[in-house]
Design a protein around this motif. Structure first.
Motif: not given
Length: 288
Positions: A105-108, A113-119
């Motif tokens: 969960l923390v990785v997602v 937040l860091i890599f800008g992946e869409k969540v």
């Protein structure tokens, strides 16, 4: 068949990690300082990964190791291993393992937040619910709360940071090479902690055998995890990661006579449910 094979390898890996945790907790409970455990465990894992790396015809040393992102990965690896091993020494195996299950969960959240992946909002909601499950296990402000439980939280942050840094690791480095440097970082860390703890103790047959077994089983579990993630579909294989908690609960009850209370079990269920939902949503989002 690939999904079945990958799932079985994932379950085997989680069983291996749970046994590794149990053995390290037993050694710590015998009076061996955590710093000494980290030195022996780190050196043993490093040597085994070096042998595996050479067997694959790869180099032990690669210039990419000194890149800033690799140094950051090593720092998080040290943080995760150090505090989680301390958590195993001073808290229940079942509780420490339950808190660790929040790592995905923390990785997602970190990837967003860091890599800008869409969540999307569903996964953010699941992440927050999962972290609420961690708070249920910790129960801050209540009678069952212990400061030692925060060691597992620090270990969780360290492992999540390591996993995020691994995503940014140079592609020229194999998983076995990454294993070498991850375990190697434990040796100086353990030495520094051992100096603070006041010195080493004798390594008798029982302690040495348990540490050797933990090292071999841990490396084998790491290999099984790698095979699992490369064999089946991620959405099918990854949820079996949470079987580690089941094995930890069983080993904690059988080996250490632990009896998790209702709040620990409730919090564990919340974390696992939120984690599985997040993983499934991540897979669905990747297909869209």
């Amino acid at each position: 068949m690939d999904n079945l094979r990958g799932s079985l390898f994932m379950v085997a890996a989680m069983l291996g990690f749970a046994i590794e945790d149990m053995l390290l907790k037993r050694v710590a409970g015998s009076g061996m300082p955590v710093g000494q455990i980290l030195i022996i465990f780190g050196a043993g894992g490093m040597l085994l990964f070096m042998a595996l790396t050479r067997a694959q015809g790869q180099r032990i040393w690669h210039p990419a190791v000194v890149q800033p992102r690799m140094l950051l990965k090593a720092a998080f690896e040290v943080m995760g291993r150090l505090f989680y091993t301390l958590a195993l020494a001073f808290t229940a195996l079942s509780s420490a393992s339950a808190i660790l299950q929040a790592t995905p969960l923390v990785v997602v959240a970190g990837a967003a937040l860091i890599f800008g992946e869409k969540v999307g909002w569903r996964r953010w909601s699941a992440i927050l619910i999962g972290l609420l499950g961690v708070l249920v296990i910790l129960r801050p402000g209540l009678e069952g709360f212990t400061m030692a439980s925060l060691l597992a939280v620090a270990g969780l942050i360290g492992f999540a940071g390591r996993d995020l840094a691994t995503r940014a690791a140079p592609k020229v480095l194999s998983n076995f090479q990454l294993g070498i440097y991850g375990f190697a970082a434990m040796v100086p860390t353990g030495a520094g902690l051992l100096l603070w703890q006041g010195g080493a103790v004798a390594v008798d047959m029982a302690r040495g055998g348990q540490l050797a077994a933990a090292t071999v089983i841990g490396v084998a579990a790491y290999w099984a995890l790698t095979v699992a993630m490369r064999t089946g579909e991620v959405s099918v294989v990854t949820p079996f990661r949470y079987t580690r908690l089941v094995f930890a609960l069983i080993l904690g009850a059988v080996v250490f006579a632990e009896r998790p209370d209702a709040m620990t079990l409730l919090g564990s269920a919340i974390v696992v449910a939120a984690g599985i939902y997040t993983l499934l949503r991540s897979r669905r989002a990747a297909r869209l």
